[in-house]
Scaffold this active site. Sequence first.
Site, PDB file in Angstrom:
ATOM      1  N   TYR A  44       2.388   1.492  13.659  1.00 62.74           N
ATOM      2  CA  TYR A  44       3.134   2.466  12.868  1.00 62.74           C
ATOM      3  C   TYR A  44       2.557   3.864  12.990  1.00 62.74           C
ATOM      4  O   TYR A  44       1.373   4.055  13.172  1.00 62.74           O
ATOM      5  CB  TYR A  44       3.243   2.043  11.407  1.00 62.74           C
ATOM      6  CG  TYR A  44       1.934   1.895  10.657  1.00 62.74           C
ATOM      7  CD1 TYR A  44       1.501   2.890   9.783  1.00 62.74           C
ATOM      8  CD2 TYR A  44       1.156   0.752  10.795  1.00 62.74           C
ATOM      9  CE1 TYR A  44       0.318   2.741   9.081  1.00 62.74           C
ATOM     10  CE2 TYR A  44      -0.017   0.599  10.090  1.00 62.74           C
ATOM     11  CZ  TYR A  44      -0.437   1.602   9.232  1.00 62.74           C
ATOM     12  OH  TYR A  44      -1.609   1.466   8.534  1.00 62.74           O
TER      13      TYR A  44
ATOM     14  N   ASP B 158      -6.725  -6.478  -1.427  1.00 70.30           N
ATOM     15  CA  ASP B 158      -5.304  -6.636  -1.741  1.00 70.30           C
ATOM     16  C   ASP B 158      -5.079  -7.617  -2.886  1.00 70.30           C
ATOM     17  O   ASP B 158      -4.126  -7.482  -3.651  1.00 70.30           O
ATOM     18  CB  ASP B 158      -4.513  -7.065  -0.504  1.00 70.30           C
ATOM     19  CG  ASP B 158      -4.296  -5.921   0.471  1.00 70.30           C
ATOM     20  OD1 ASP B 158      -4.608  -4.761   0.131  1.00 70.30           O
ATOM     21  OD2 ASP B 158      -3.813  -6.182   1.588  1.00 70.30           O
TER      22      ASP B 158
ATOM     23  N   LYS C 137       6.339   6.693   7.188  1.00 71.77           N
ATOM     24  CA  LYS C 137       5.885   5.842   8.290  1.00 71.77           C
ATOM     25  C   LYS C 137       7.068   5.405   9.153  1.00 71.77           C
ATOM     26  O   LYS C 137       8.181   5.245   8.655  1.00 71.77           O
ATOM     27  CB  LYS C 137       5.192   4.590   7.744  1.00 71.77           C
ATOM     28  CG  LYS C 137       3.943   4.880   6.950  1.00 71.77           C
ATOM     29  CD  LYS C 137       3.363   3.610   6.349  1.00 71.77           C
ATOM     30  CE  LYS C 137       2.141   3.927   5.507  1.00 71.77           C
ATOM     31  NZ  LYS C 137       1.640   2.746   4.804  1.00 71.77           N
TER      32      LYS C 137
ATOM     33  N   HIS D  63       0.813  -1.208   0.000  1.00 74.83           N
ATOM     34  CA  HIS D  63       0.000   0.000   0.000  1.00 74.83           C
ATOM     35  C   HIS D  63       0.851   1.264   0.000  1.00 74.83           C
ATOM     36  O   HIS D  63       1.979   1.257   0.485  1.00 74.83           O
ATOM     37  CB  HIS D  63      -0.885   0.043   1.251  1.00 74.83           C
ATOM     38  CG  HIS D  63      -1.753  -1.154   1.411  1.00 74.83           C
ATOM     39  ND1 HIS D  63      -2.021  -1.703   2.641  1.00 74.83           N
ATOM     40  CD2 HIS D  63      -2.427  -1.913   0.512  1.00 74.83           C
ATOM     41  CE1 HIS D  63      -2.827  -2.739   2.502  1.00 74.83           C
ATOM     42  NE2 HIS D  63      -3.077  -2.901   1.213  1.00 74.83           N
TER      43      HIS D  63
END
Length: 181
Positions: free
Chosen positions: A132, A170, A72, A62
Amino acid sequence: MKIHKAPIAGCFLFVPESYRDNRGEFMETYNHREFLAILGEPLHFVQDNQSISKKFVLRGLHYQTGAHAQAKLARVISGRVLDVVVDIRKDSPTFGEYFSTELSARNRKTIFIPKGLAHGFLALEDNTIFSYKCDAFYNPESERGIIYNDPDLKIDWQIEEEKMILSEKDLALPRFNEEIL
């Protein structure tokens, strides 16, 4: 904290020092001054996310586009994952390359993923807690992805595909050359 450059430009691995005594353990997991020294510019995290995954759940690959692109800072609280980043920055010397590393509660590694990288991970244990920080808020209209088994990227997920558990979303992601090139 030990800091290591990853093979992808702008990507870093951090390994905190741990201090143990008869009470337990302490470690620093983030230090703004150290990030500023490495990146050369301030980074302001605005959102924390956490997932809990069963063994062999694969999430990704992603990324967010445009003004909503996200840097991130990711780590595993419990369990372990194979963490994968793909450089999708066309002007980068590592464009189209991927890097993978194991993140776990045991090795305590944290990975910094700069903007312009696609990201995914494969849980290697049940009840893996993946956490995250993001420097931009999630924006559904800017969300994109690349299929995990893209034949051009040739990512080695280190397990057989039939064991992987993916979301329908996904499984429907486009190939790298359809999305990026």
